[in-house]
Write a protein that holds these residues in place. Sequence first.
Motif, short mmCIF file in Angstrom:
data_model
loop_
_atom_site.label_atom_id
_atom_site.label_comp_id
_atom_site.label_asym_id
_atom_site.label_seq_id
_atom_site.Cartn_x
_atom_site.Cartn_y
_atom_site.Cartn_z
N VAL A 1 0.83 -1.21 0.00
CA VAL A 1 0.00 0.00 0.00
C VAL A 1 0.86 1.25 0.00
N MET A 2 1.85 1.30 0.88
CA MET A 2 2.69 2.49 0.96
C MET A 2 3.50 2.69 -0.31
N HIS A 3 3.93 1.59 -0.91
CA HIS A 3 4.66 1.69 -2.18
C HIS A 3 3.74 2.22 -3.28
N ALA A 4 2.52 1.72 -3.33
CA ALA A 4 1.58 2.12 -4.38
C ALA A 4 1.24 3.60 -4.31
N ILE A 5 0.98 4.11 -3.11
CA ILE A 5 0.53 5.50 -3.01
C ILE A 5 1.68 6.49 -3.19
N SER A 6 2.91 6.03 -2.99
CA SER A 6 4.06 6.93 -3.13
C SER A 6 4.69 6.86 -4.52
N SER A 7 4.23 5.92 -5.33
CA SER A 7 4.81 5.73 -6.66
C SER A 7 4.10 6.62 -7.69
#
Length: 211
Positions: free
Chosen positions: A132-138
């Motif tokens: 989730v954190m990777h997706a929203i920061s990408s």
Amino acid sequence: MNQRNCILYGGQLKHPTNLNKRAEEFLEEFKHSQVSLDSSPREQLIGDSWQPPPAMEYKLNFDAAIFLGLEKSGIGAIIRNDKGEVMAGMSAIGPKVDTSEEAELLACRRSIEFTVDAGFTRLVIEGDNFNVMHAISSDVANYSFLGNVVDDIRHLISGLQWATTSKIRRGSNKVAHALAQHAKNLDYDLFWLEDSPPPAMEALYQDLILL
């Protein structure tokens, strides 16, 4: 804030700078009320300790809970300043979900919406789900069936004055976790402003003793 059944503690939404004095008073009350709690061995908590945001910024921690056999999930969010003082908190009812990733993304979106509604525009956003954190920061387009939720979150973040995201260990997210779990038996969403959420008092204390 979403127009749905809710209970608001601590009064009306106010600008974050107006909350500091009240937050300090609640913090002192909280410390006095918790002196009898047994603080677990400090060495065991260091690796999983919550860290405050930079001065003049605020930190949003969010989490989700899946309740097997129930037609709902739980959402927990907590906003604190650089002194660890609680600015606002939420324990809310989420929809029934099939996966933890879906639950976490929906919790992230709802938590940022809550934060924006409360008037906070400079945020460190923390969650404990790597995907989730990777997706929203990408910046990469997300074509999964949850891509629309990811897009919503990215849009909300882009509207903030300043923001950064970070993936943390579960032990650093205890307060948000406690608030998400508390939603299991709720019929109404709960919001706290200028107040420390009672369901997360012990977790708040655990974080404070390490600051």
